[in-house]
Write a protein that holds these residues in place. Sequence first.
Motif, short mmCIF file in Angstrom:
data_model
loop_
_atom_site.label_atom_id
_atom_site.label_comp_id
_atom_site.label_asym_id
_atom_site.label_seq_id
_atom_site.Cartn_x
_atom_site.Cartn_y
_atom_site.Cartn_z
N VAL A 77 -0.28 -2.24 -1.46
CA VAL A 77 -0.20 -3.19 -0.18
C VAL A 77 1.24 -3.90 -1.31
O VAL A 77 1.59 -4.92 -1.21
N THR A 78 0.29 -4.17 -2.84
CA THR A 78 1.39 -4.53 -3.45
C THR A 78 2.69 -3.80 -3.72
O THR A 78 3.83 -4.97 -4.07
N THR A 79 2.71 -2.71 -3.64
CA THR A 79 3.92 -1.57 -3.83
C THR A 79 5.06 -1.85 -2.42
O THR A 79 6.20 -1.96 -2.63
N LEU A 80 4.29 -1.52 -1.46
CA LEU A 80 5.48 -2.05 0.01
C LEU A 80 4.89 -3.21 0.18
O LEU A 80 5.95 -2.87 1.68
N GLY A 81 4.31 -4.10 0.58
CA GLY A 81 4.01 -4.90 1.01
C GLY A 81 3.13 -4.77 2.04
O GLY A 81 2.47 -3.26 2.14
N ASN A 82 2.97 -5.22 3.41
CA ASN A 82 2.13 -5.13 4.10
C ASN A 82 2.11 -3.98 5.22
O ASN A 82 3.22 -3.68 5.80
N PRO A 83 1.22 -3.41 5.58
CA PRO A 83 1.53 -2.57 6.50
C PRO A 83 2.76 -2.94 7.96
O PRO A 83 1.82 -3.90 8.24
N SER A 84 2.49 -1.59 8.65
CA SER A 84 3.12 -1.83 9.88
C SER A 84 2.42 -1.98 11.08
O SER A 84 2.18 -2.27 12.33
N ALA A 85 1.13 -0.95 10.33
CA ALA A 85 0.04 -0.42 11.38
C ALA A 85 -0.82 0.17 10.51
O ALA A 85 -0.91 0.76 9.22
N VAL A 86 -2.20 -0.42 10.75
CA VAL A 86 -2.83 0.72 10.54
C VAL A 86 -4.84 0.80 10.99
O VAL A 86 -4.70 0.31 12.50
N ARG A 87 -5.36 1.75 10.94
CA ARG A 87 -6.40 2.42 11.66
C ARG A 87 -7.37 3.48 11.34
O ARG A 87 -7.26 3.59 10.14
N ALA A 88 -8.29 2.84 11.60
CA ALA A 88 -9.96 3.58 10.85
C ALA A 88 -9.67 4.86 11.10
O ALA A 88 -9.94 5.02 12.02
N LEU A 89 -10.10 5.73 10.17
CA LEU A 89 -10.47 7.74 10.83
C LEU A 89 -11.48 7.56 10.66
O LEU A 89 -13.10 6.59 10.50
N PRO A 90 -12.19 8.64 11.58
CA PRO A 90 -13.24 9.59 11.91
C PRO A 90 -14.41 8.96 10.49
O PRO A 90 -15.56 8.37 10.88
N ASP A 91 -13.61 9.76 9.73
CA ASP A 91 -14.12 10.08 8.61
C ASP A 91 -15.00 8.76 7.34
O ASP A 91 -15.48 8.68 6.50
N GLY A 92 -14.18 7.67 7.73
CA GLY A 92 -14.52 6.28 7.45
C GLY A 92 -13.51 5.91 6.52
O GLY A 92 -13.48 4.82 5.39
N GLY A 93 -12.22 6.90 6.37
CA GLY A 93 -10.59 6.24 5.50
C GLY A 93 -10.08 5.37 6.68
O GLY A 93 -10.75 5.17 7.49
N THR A 94 -8.74 5.74 6.32
CA THR A 94 -7.59 4.69 6.69
C THR A 94 -6.45 4.96 6.23
O THR A 94 -6.02 5.33 5.45
N GLU A 95 -6.21 4.87 7.51
CA GLU A 95 -4.58 5.54 7.94
C GLU A 95 -3.61 4.31 7.78
O GLU A 95 -3.89 2.84 8.91
N ALA A 96 -2.51 4.02 7.02
CA ALA A 96 -1.59 2.96 7.49
C ALA A 96 -0.17 3.06 7.16
O ALA A 96 0.41 4.55 6.84
N VAL A 97 0.36 2.75 7.88
CA VAL A 97 1.73 3.06 7.98
C VAL A 97 2.76 1.84 7.83
O VAL A 97 2.66 0.59 7.81
N TRP A 98 4.10 2.65 6.83
CA TRP A 98 4.82 1.05 6.72
C TRP A 98 6.18 1.74 6.99
O TRP A 98 6.77 2.77 7.12
N MET A 99 7.00 0.63 8.30
CA MET A 99 8.14 1.15 8.61
C MET A 99 9.02 0.22 8.93
O MET A 99 8.59 -1.52 8.15
N GLY A 100 10.16 0.81 9.17
CA GLY A 100 11.24 0.00 8.87
C GLY A 100 12.69 0.29 10.00
O GLY A 100 12.48 1.19 10.20
N THR A 101 13.59 -0.21 9.54
CA THR A 101 14.71 0.35 9.90
C THR A 101 16.10 -0.03 8.91
O THR A 101 15.91 -0.64 8.07
N ALA A 102 17.00 0.95 9.35
CA ALA A 102 18.13 1.03 8.24
C ALA A 102 19.89 1.19 9.36
O ALA A 102 18.92 2.41 10.19
N THR A 103 20.69 0.56 8.85
CA THR A 103 21.79 -0.26 9.97
C THR A 103 22.39 0.05 9.26
O THR A 103 22.69 -0.39 7.74
N ARG A 104 23.71 0.81 9.53
CA ARG A 104 24.84 0.90 9.18
C ARG A 104 25.58 1.47 9.77
O ARG A 104 26.11 2.00 10.76
N GLY A 105 27.47 1.54 9.40
CA GLY A 105 28.43 1.36 10.39
C GLY A 105 29.95 0.58 10.04
O GLY A 105 29.83 -0.25 8.76
#
Length: 118
Positions: A35-63
């Motif tokens: 979180v310090t490196t990437l900022g707050n994640p876009s989505a977080v979910r708990a895993l069955p083994d007690g772990g956590t999965e987090a996703v950071w998303m963004g968009t890039a536009t060019r033209g």
Amino acid sequence: MALLALCAGCISERSGYAAYDPVPPRPGATYRDAVTTLGNPSAVRALPDGGTEAVWMGTATRGGAFEVSFWGVRLLRLGNTETVTQGRRLVFDATGRLTTSWPVGEGDPPWGVVPFGR
């Protein structure tokens, strides 16, 4: 034609995860380090083994775009812009340590010499 080329505007925008060019946290890093490196994640979910999965998303536009208007009324708009999604998925174990990390999304949008066509 030279006047049209002078009036054309290039577009390059990035937001969310795509706004950074970070080096992803190394395996063994904590969730707090991510979180310090990437900022707050876009989505977080708990895993069955007690772990956590987090996703950071963004968009890039060019033209590029060109617009002719008269008193606020658009008469002509020419251009080609492309927006893609890019991000990173991190998986943490039950102790909160990073185990795996991989990029998600479409990658950077292509950019060429002529922004109005392929």
